[in-house]
Design an enzyme around this catalytic site. Structure first.
Site, PDB file in Angstrom:
ATOM      1  CE1 TYR A  92     -69.081 -38.714  17.152  1.00 44.78           C
ATOM      2  CE2 TYR A  92     -67.600 -39.694  16.674  1.00 44.78           C
ATOM      3  CZ  TYR A  92     -67.672 -39.003  16.851  1.00 44.78           C
ATOM      4  OH  TYR A  92     -66.988 -37.699  17.834  1.00 44.78           O
ATOM      5  N   GLY A 142     -68.934 -35.331  18.772  1.00 42.02           N
ATOM      6  CA  GLY A 142     -68.191 -34.884  20.621  1.00 42.02           C
ATOM      7  C   GLY A 142     -69.393 -35.451  21.517  1.00 42.02           C
TER       8      GLY A 142
END
Length: 512
Positions: A54, A61
């Site tokens: 990530y 998001g």
């Protein structure tokens, strides 16, 4: 010029104030540069692997499920900055933006973000050049960081968007960087995200609010003491032994300050008739309890600020063992709560100050003062409408005391489904502090006039010093009605600049 050295272990409130308000220069410590380089090696190694990480090789998001190929990652980082720089509304103050950028740099230098040393140096260079990105009032929900405000700052580092130069003129950021020999950054994996993910705006405003409130609470202790004198109140309620049996530190400090101001007064305890008052009204008698509770609230807020100043707030973070882990440390709840607490305390301090002012102006409760402190009541209105203005300010402060942090609104397709509203809490607190300054200034204006109207009784030496200083600052004394707004503006400037506290401390020594 003062220089602040940013290391890996956070910064102090004094550092924030020096950069945000004092224009201090910034240097990166050798330790910080080493930590930046070490963390970057970890990010580069992860970026070379096929596994999605990530913020390094994924979207953000609600779009984090997409794996981003290497040839699109630079574009990904540019795009997050451009798309998130979506603020609207008026520009926020220069000092807020400088605090915002400096605190983001503090976290970057912790070695937990994976940002390259050259990006951190560019952040320092922009601040040192006096270049201030244009940041707008609206765009932060106080979760996943102060996203839009920080994005506008990151946009400037890329040489895009608008910024204010050291001359105060807003121009294209690329032009300003070029004039100061600063090369725009080309963001790499994780860097765009790392520049946006923090509580830096709300924290910067908290640090500055605490500095302002420290002066304001001392100022309010002074004006409460002056009002007690003007009302011929009794200072016996300020005795240390009374406050020792309810040992809240703030209460004791406020009572001690008031007692120091009143030392040597011939007004306290005197009455205009043969029926001495056993007790003063709450707004006079309980001044230390109300101001003291606010001081204790400030002490808690200061503790939260110190912890946050020592924090590295980012998502994901680079850990010393080489892991890059997602987390929720960007959530602004700890900061948002204390920002709201301070607004509540400030509203109550303004409210009690207004009640004392109203008492000074009411001939039925002022113990011998003329109606509205007027020269020729009926022909003159005196300070009648000054109190209206003060009351309007108190009314707004009560509305501003409604907590922002009790609210939440979901965003990012319900991925970010609970937010802190900390930025909003900070913005309304700044307005509340402005209003409180004006409220204290009106009480100062009324109390000094009331003291001067007590003929035949000598005020305390500290009170005399205040009256002399405030008159020298352009705030006129008793007399026929005149254009009042300039007097009120001068009283506001006197309080806002810390001159009230300075005048008192020249007689009493340092207040608590």
């Amino acid at each position: 010029m003062h220089t602040v050295v940013v290391g890996t272990s956070g910064v102090t409130a004094s550092d924030v104030l020096a950069v945000a308000r004092g224009g201090a220069r910034i240097e990166l410590s050798a330790q910080a540069v080493e930590a930046l380089a070490a963390a970057r090696e970890i990010v580069d190694a992860l970026a070379a692997k096929p596994d999605p990480v990530y913020g390094v090789s994924t979207g953000f998001g609600a779009l984090a499920t997409r794996h981003i190929s290497q040839e699109l990652r630079a574009q990904l980082q540019r795009n997050i900055v451009r798309s998130h720089a979506a603020g609207m509304g008026p520009r926020v103050e220069r000092e807020v933006v400088r605090a915002l950028m400096f605190l983001r740099l503090k976290t970057v230098c912790s070695g937990h973000t994976g940002v390259r040393p050259e990006v951190a140096q560019t952040m320092a260079d922009v601040l040192n050049a006096g270049i201030t990105p244009v940041v707008h009032e609206y765009g932060s929900l106080g979760c996943s960081g102060d996203l839009a405000p920080l994005s506008h700052c990151a946009l400037t580092l890329m040489g895009e968007g608008d910024a204010e130069g050291p001359d105060g003129v807003v121009r294209p950021a690329g032009e300003l960087l070029a004039e100061h020999g600063i090369q725009p950054v080309e963001l790499r994996e994780k860097e765009g995200l790392a520049l946006l993910n923090g509580t830096d705006g709300m924290l910067g405003m908290l640090v500055m609010a605490l500095a302002d409130l420290d002066t304001l609470y001392k100022s309010a202790d002074v004006t409460a003491a002056l009002s007690m004198e003007a009302l011929l109140g009794t200072d016996k309620v300020l005795a240390p032994e009374l406050h020792a049996i309810r040992p809240h530190p703030g209460q004791g400090a406020s009572a001690a300050n008031m007692l120091a101001v009143l030392e040597g007064s011939q007004l306290t305890g005197h009455h205009q008739d043969d029926a001495p008052r056993v007790q003063d009204a709450y707004s006079v008698r309980c001044a230390p309890q109300v101001a003291g509770a606010g001081r204790d609230t400030m002490a808690h807020a200061r503790l939260v600020a110190e912890r946050e100043l020592a924090s590295a707030v980012d998502n994901p973070v680079v850990l010393p063992d080489g892991r890059v882990e997602s987390n929720g440390n960007f959530h602004g709840a700890p900061v948002a709560y204390v920002l709201d607490f301070l607004a509540i305390a400030a509203a109550d301090l303004g409210s009690i100050a207004e009640r004392r002012t109203d008492r000074l102006l009411d001939k039925n409760r002022s113990h011998g003062l003329p109606p509205f402190l007027a020269d020729d009541a009926g022909v003159d209105s005196g300070l009648m409408i000054a109190q209206y203005t003060q009351a309007a300010l108190v009314g707004e402060m009560k509305r501003l005391a409604v907590p922002a942090s009790a609210d939440s609104i979901p965003s990012s397709a319900m991925q970010e489904d609970h937010v802190s509203m900390g930025w909003s809490a900070a913005r309304k607190l700044r307005t509340a502090i402005d209003n409180l300054t004006r409220i204290v200034a009106v009480e100062l204006y009324a109390a000094t006039r009331g003291i001067e109207l007590r003929e035949g009784l000598t005020p305390a030496p500290a009170s005399r010093a205040v009256i002399e200083a405030v008159r020298a600052a352009g705030v006129q004394g008793p007399g026929p009605d005149r254009f009042l707004a300039p007097d009120l503006a001068a009283a506001d400037a006197f309080v806002r600049g810390g001159h009230l506290v300075t005048a008192v401390e020249a007689v009493t020594g340092p207040l608590r």
